[in-house]
Design a protein around this motif. Sequence first.
Motif, PDB file in Angstrom:
ATOM      1  N   ARG A  56       0.881  -1.253   0.048  1.00 41.83           N
ATOM      2  CA  ARG A  56       0.106  -0.050   0.023  1.00 41.83           C
ATOM      3  C   ARG A  56       0.759   1.117   0.125  1.00 41.83           C
ATOM      4  NH1 ARG A  56      -5.557  -0.452   1.302  1.00 41.83           N
ATOM      5  NH2 ARG A  56      -5.433   1.375   2.280  1.00 41.83           N
TER       6      ARG A  56
ATOM      7  N   LEU B  56      -1.331   4.420  -1.039  1.00 39.20           N
ATOM      8  CA  LEU B  56      -2.560   4.373  -0.322  1.00 39.20           C
ATOM      9  C   LEU B  56      -2.077   4.338   1.092  1.00 39.20           C
ATOM     10  CD1 LEU B  56      -4.536   1.225  -2.063  1.00 39.20           C
ATOM     11  CD2 LEU B  56      -5.032   3.429  -1.979  1.00 39.20           C
TER      12      LEU B  56
ATOM     13  N   ILE C 194      -1.798   8.412  -5.306  1.00 37.17           N
ATOM     14  CA  ILE C 194      -1.876   7.126  -5.972  1.00 37.17           C
ATOM     15  C   ILE C 194      -2.336   7.290  -7.581  1.00 37.17           C
ATOM     16  CG2 ILE C 194      -4.338   7.015  -5.110  1.00 37.17           C
ATOM     17  CD1 ILE C 194      -3.888   3.734  -5.373  1.00 37.17           C
ATOM     18  N   ARG C 195      -2.850   8.524  -7.869  1.00 39.29           N
ATOM     19  CA  ARG C 195      -3.382   8.850  -8.967  1.00 39.29           C
ATOM     20  C   ARG C 195      -2.166   9.169  -9.883  1.00 39.29           C
ATOM     21  NH1 ARG C 195      -6.765  14.103  -8.681  1.00 39.29           N
ATOM     22  NH2 ARG C 195      -7.102  13.599 -10.877  1.00 39.29           N
TER      23      ARG C 195
ATOM     24  N   PHE D 266      -3.825  -1.446  -9.162  1.00 38.95           N
ATOM     25  CA  PHE D 266      -3.814  -2.148  -8.004  1.00 38.95           C
ATOM     26  C   PHE D 266      -4.992  -3.088  -8.006  1.00 38.95           C
ATOM     27  CE2 PHE D 266      -4.277  -2.886  -3.415  1.00 38.95           C
ATOM     28  CZ  PHE D 266      -2.856  -2.508  -3.283  1.00 38.95           C
TER      29      PHE D 266
ATOM     30  N   PHE E 283      -7.106  -5.311  -5.753  1.00 37.42           N
ATOM     31  CA  PHE E 283      -7.594  -5.499  -4.167  1.00 37.42           C
ATOM     32  C   PHE E 283      -7.770  -7.069  -4.070  1.00 37.42           C
ATOM     33  CE2 PHE E 283      -8.003  -1.105  -5.354  1.00 37.42           C
ATOM     34  CZ  PHE E 283      -7.703  -0.616  -3.869  1.00 37.42           C
ATOM     35  N   GLN E 284      -7.632  -7.243  -2.543  1.00 43.75           N
ATOM     36  CA  GLN E 284      -7.920  -8.515  -2.246  1.00 43.75           C
ATOM     37  C   GLN E 284      -9.266  -9.026  -2.460  1.00 43.75           C
ATOM     38  OE1 GLN E 284      -6.958  -9.336   2.074  1.00 43.75           O
ATOM     39  NE2 GLN E 284      -7.145 -11.497   1.824  1.00 43.75           N
ATOM     40  N   HIS E 285     -10.275  -8.370  -2.092  1.00 45.54           N
ATOM     41  CA  HIS E 285     -11.555  -8.595  -2.510  1.00 45.54           C
ATOM     42  C   HIS E 285     -12.084  -7.873  -3.832  1.00 45.54           C
ATOM     43  CE1 HIS E 285     -11.606 -10.682   1.391  1.00 45.54           C
ATOM     44  NE2 HIS E 285     -11.094  -9.775   1.900  1.00 45.54           N
TER      45      HIS E 285
ATOM     46  N   ALA F  85     -12.855  -5.341  -5.077  1.00 47.90           N
ATOM     47  CA  ALA F  85     -13.232  -4.084  -5.135  1.00 47.90           C
ATOM     48  C   ALA F  85     -13.803  -3.648  -6.564  1.00 47.90           C
ATOM     49  CB  ALA F  85     -12.155  -2.906  -4.720  1.00 47.90           C
ATOM     50  N   LEU F  86     -14.407  -4.617  -7.193  1.00 47.03           N
ATOM     51  CA  LEU F  86     -15.120  -4.201  -8.436  1.00 47.03           C
ATOM     52  C   LEU F  86     -16.331  -3.199  -7.895  1.00 47.03           C
ATOM     53  CD1 LEU F  86     -15.308  -7.733 -10.142  1.00 47.03           C
ATOM     54  CD2 LEU F  86     -13.815  -5.663 -10.831  1.00 47.03           C
TER      55      LEU F  86
ATOM     56  N   ASN G 234     -16.842  -1.270 -15.580  1.00 46.20           N
ATOM     57  CA  ASN G 234     -15.900  -1.270 -14.567  1.00 46.20           C
ATOM     58  C   ASN G 234     -14.481  -1.112 -15.267  1.00 46.20           C
ATOM     59  OD1 ASN G 234     -15.933  -2.179 -11.455  1.00 46.20           O
ATOM     60  ND2 ASN G 234     -17.920  -3.124 -12.429  1.00 46.20           N
TER      61      ASN G 234
ATOM     62  N   GLY H 223     -11.441   3.573 -15.799  1.00 45.69           N
ATOM     63  CA  GLY H 223     -10.033   4.207 -15.712  1.00 45.69           C
ATOM     64  C   GLY H 223      -9.807   5.087 -16.784  1.00 45.69           C
TER      65      GLY H 223
ATOM     66  N   ARG I 278      -9.423  -4.610 -15.141  1.00 49.89           N
ATOM     67  CA  ARG I 278      -9.570  -3.239 -14.876  1.00 49.89           C
ATOM     68  C   ARG I 278      -8.335  -2.422 -14.571  1.00 49.89           C
ATOM     69  NH1 ARG I 278     -13.353  -1.490  -9.837  1.00 49.89           N
ATOM     70  NH2 ARG I 278     -11.619  -2.410  -8.862  1.00 49.89           N
TER      71      ARG I 278
ATOM     72  N   VAL J 281      -5.643   1.050 -17.286  1.00 48.89           N
ATOM     73  CA  VAL J 281      -4.966   2.369 -17.226  1.00 48.89           C
ATOM     74  C   VAL J 281      -3.498   2.633 -17.761  1.00 48.89           C
ATOM     75  CG1 VAL J 281      -6.391   3.592 -15.795  1.00 48.89           C
ATOM     76  CG2 VAL J 281      -4.724   2.301 -14.737  1.00 48.89           C
TER      77      VAL J 281
ATOM     78  N   GLU K 124     -12.576  -0.143  -0.242  1.00 47.45           N
ATOM     79  CA  GLU K 124     -11.565  -0.748  -1.494  1.00 47.45           C
ATOM     80  C   GLU K 124     -12.137   0.167  -2.635  1.00 47.45           C
ATOM     81  OE1 GLU K 124     -11.147  -4.908  -1.430  1.00 47.45           O
ATOM     82  OE2 GLU K 124      -9.512  -4.560   0.060  1.00 47.45           O
ATOM     83  N   GLU K 125     -13.510  -0.056  -2.892  1.00 45.80           N
ATOM     84  CA  GLU K 125     -14.000   0.608  -3.922  1.00 45.80           C
ATOM     85  C   GLU K 125     -13.714   1.847  -4.243  1.00 45.80           C
ATOM     86  OE1 GLU K 125     -18.103  -0.325  -5.582  1.00 45.80           O
ATOM     87  OE2 GLU K 125     -18.164  -1.834  -3.680  1.00 45.80           O
TER      88      GLU K 125
ATOM     89  N   ALA L 106     -10.023   1.839  -5.164  1.00 46.67           N
ATOM     90  CA  ALA L 106      -9.624   1.438  -6.599  1.00 46.67           C
ATOM     91  C   ALA L 106     -10.186   2.532  -7.570  1.00 46.67           C
ATOM     92  CB  ALA L 106     -10.797   0.302  -6.756  1.00 46.67           C
TER      93      ALA L 106
ATOM     94  N   LEU M 167      -9.321   5.692  -7.049  1.00 51.92           N
ATOM     95  CA  LEU M 167      -8.371   6.637  -7.047  1.00 51.92           C
ATOM     96  C   LEU M 167      -7.188   6.185  -7.791  1.00 51.92           C
ATOM     97  CD1 LEU M 167      -8.453   7.895  -3.279  1.00 51.92           C
ATOM     98  CD2 LEU M 167      -9.217   9.080  -5.268  1.00 51.92           C
ATOM     99  N   SER M 168      -6.808   4.704  -7.397  1.00 56.64           N
ATOM    100  CA  SER M 168      -5.984   4.179  -8.228  1.00 56.64           C
ATOM    101  C   SER M 168      -6.052   4.216  -9.817  1.00 56.64           C
ATOM    102  CB  SER M 168      -5.842   2.686  -7.619  1.00 56.64           C
ATOM    103  OG  SER M 168      -6.509   1.648  -8.700  1.00 56.64           O
ATOM    104  N   MET M 169      -7.043   4.305 -10.079  1.00 56.12           N
ATOM    105  CA  MET M 169      -7.459   4.262 -11.517  1.00 56.12           C
ATOM    106  C   MET M 169      -7.380   5.793 -12.386  1.00 56.12           C
ATOM    107  SD  MET M 169      -9.860   1.414 -12.503  1.00 56.12           S
ATOM    108  CE  MET M 169     -10.795   1.325 -10.944  1.00 56.12           C
ATOM    109  N   GLY M 170      -6.979   6.897 -11.357  1.00 56.38           N
ATOM    110  CA  GLY M 170      -6.687   8.101 -11.715  1.00 56.38           C
ATOM    111  C   GLY M 170      -7.915   9.002 -11.437  1.00 56.38           C
TER     112      GLY M 170
END
Lengths: 354, 280
Positions: free
Chosen positions: A46, A51, A71-72, A78, A80-82, A84-85, A94, A98, A149, A153, B172-173, B176, B178-181
């Motif tokens: 992270r 993060l 992070i952007r 990234f 995620f473990q679960h 995060a869709l 989905n 990006g 997903r 990007v 987490e979502e 996610a 944020l991580s995609m911009g």
Amino acid sequence: MSIILKNISKRFGNFSALDNINLEIPEGELVALLGPSGCGKTTLLRIIAGLERPDSGHVLLKGEDKTYHDIRDRGIGFVFQHYALFRHMTVFENIAFGMRVKPRKLRPTETQIRDKVHALLALVQLDWLYDRYPDQLSGGQRQRIALARALAVEPSVLLLDEPFGALDASVRKDLRQWLRHLHHNLNVTSIFVTHDQEEAMEVASQVVVFNHGHLEQQGTPSDIYDHPANAFVSRFIGDTNIIALESHHTDWLRSSGLDIPPQPDCLHVRPHDIDLSKATSDGAATAILKDWQHLGALIRVELAKPLPDGAEEIVYAEMPNDRFKQLALAIGDKVDLTIRQAHWFHEEIGRAPH
Amino acid sequence: MHNSSKAALQDPTWVRYGLMTLALLVIGLFLCLPLASIFFQAFAKGWQAYAEQISTPDAVSAICLTLLVSAISLPLSVVFGVSAAWAIARFDFPGKGLLTTLIDLPFSVSPVTAGLLFVLLFGAHGWFGEWLQAHDIKIIFAVPGIVFATLFITCPFVARELIPLMQEMGSEEEEAALSMGAGPWTMFWRVTLPNIKWGLLYGVVLCNARAMGEFGAVSVVSGHIAGLTNTLPLHVEATYNEYNAVGAFAAASLLTVLAVVTLVVKSYLEWQQQLNRPHN
């Protein structure tokens, strides 16, 4: 993209999650951050992603100090473990997210987005799922969509947090191979976190072992397996017999064919480094065959080594099926041990406080 | 939730029917009958009288004021609720436990006390009274006071609905996105809001019902000036005290319709929330 971590430390209250981590990850590698739960590996991932902020130290991506970048702006993907869709969006949306949130000037056209999404879906072999919602997918499908997903990007680093943790054993096996091949084709520097040493050894080209916020060892899977840096790594990777060195052991070990260096107080022997033969001479290292189990290609033999005080210590050996059949041993037989190689440690080093 | 009856929990027939009858009787006697009588009384002198009574200047002004107050306080409590829920669900900070408890304060304080509290603060002899008078700002016995009192009463609804929802959802979502911009606003509008939408609407509906129906707190701060500071509930009381039964029940019937609509919308939103719950 190469990643350099310099003197990274992170505390949560009184708990030291990461203690002065220095790590260099060359371009194009597929790296596993491996360690027991609570060892700081996810925190490190992270921090690389942005993060989490380190308390001290620097994160260099491609030589640039990105420690305080959002992070952007890091060019990372990234998973995620679960997963995060986004549960209110279709698989298509989905993956398109990006691209759609890019500033207007950089945003691809609708046609470009559509082509890209379908190309990514084809890459993860799930094109037929484009109009489904995440809760209509199986765990393995969600995992692959999350990956598509993250790739949308075009990140220069792909970070995966326990990518197989939430999957069934059979799905996990397939996905491991699949991820390895995917990495081979894309050649994006990728880091994944896992607590499963088998997974790390099987998938990664480089393994970094952590314990209690410390980096214990970094190397290729065979490096780490064949030359563990300390007792913790040796115990954590693969099976090992831990034999404390006391005088009565020394003689026994010498007769099994080992040279014993002067200082160490403990040795680790991989089960497959022990060979057996029917007891013959008196000088050999003997033990009693207590039991054996069929592990598929291998047989695991449970050996009882009598101690002077009348108790016994159990040592495990492993050998191929046909070797075991050749020996024609039965439970209760006396056997001689030959130890091909062993690792010597001061047990205190790298020992996990319990 | 299945309707399979568990044999071990099966009570004798007379117990089951006894309990059902009792429940129906209580609901009928204390809920349905009074509700029906509101409409019965409102229409006792026919449609025309009803229409006349809800179109008197005082009634119309009460309706308008009620709509105005809820139109002002609803958005404010939504903003407050979302911010508070965000802060509590997403961050750790000193005093978080206290804030969580304080959000419930309006539920535990009697509305009359809440109203008095505003009088003590902004009334003629209150803490800010002189200053307000000097600057010719009227809060008590005027619309701002009613809005304050309503806000105080309604501010927990949205926050209480969202806090458990956002905690359960995790971040987490959002990470996610944020991580995609995505920027923070894009993240909020396109990821957070769609996920909390049903819970938020549910909170808004409850909040609105309370804002329109609030009597106690508003009664203290409004001053009961007919045609000026009477909201619909206050208007009901005022007309009833003037022995204008049809007028009182006509106004009350409007609030009742609001209540029924609220119940229907609330059940619909609950059903939607069930459908949209994350199933992991």
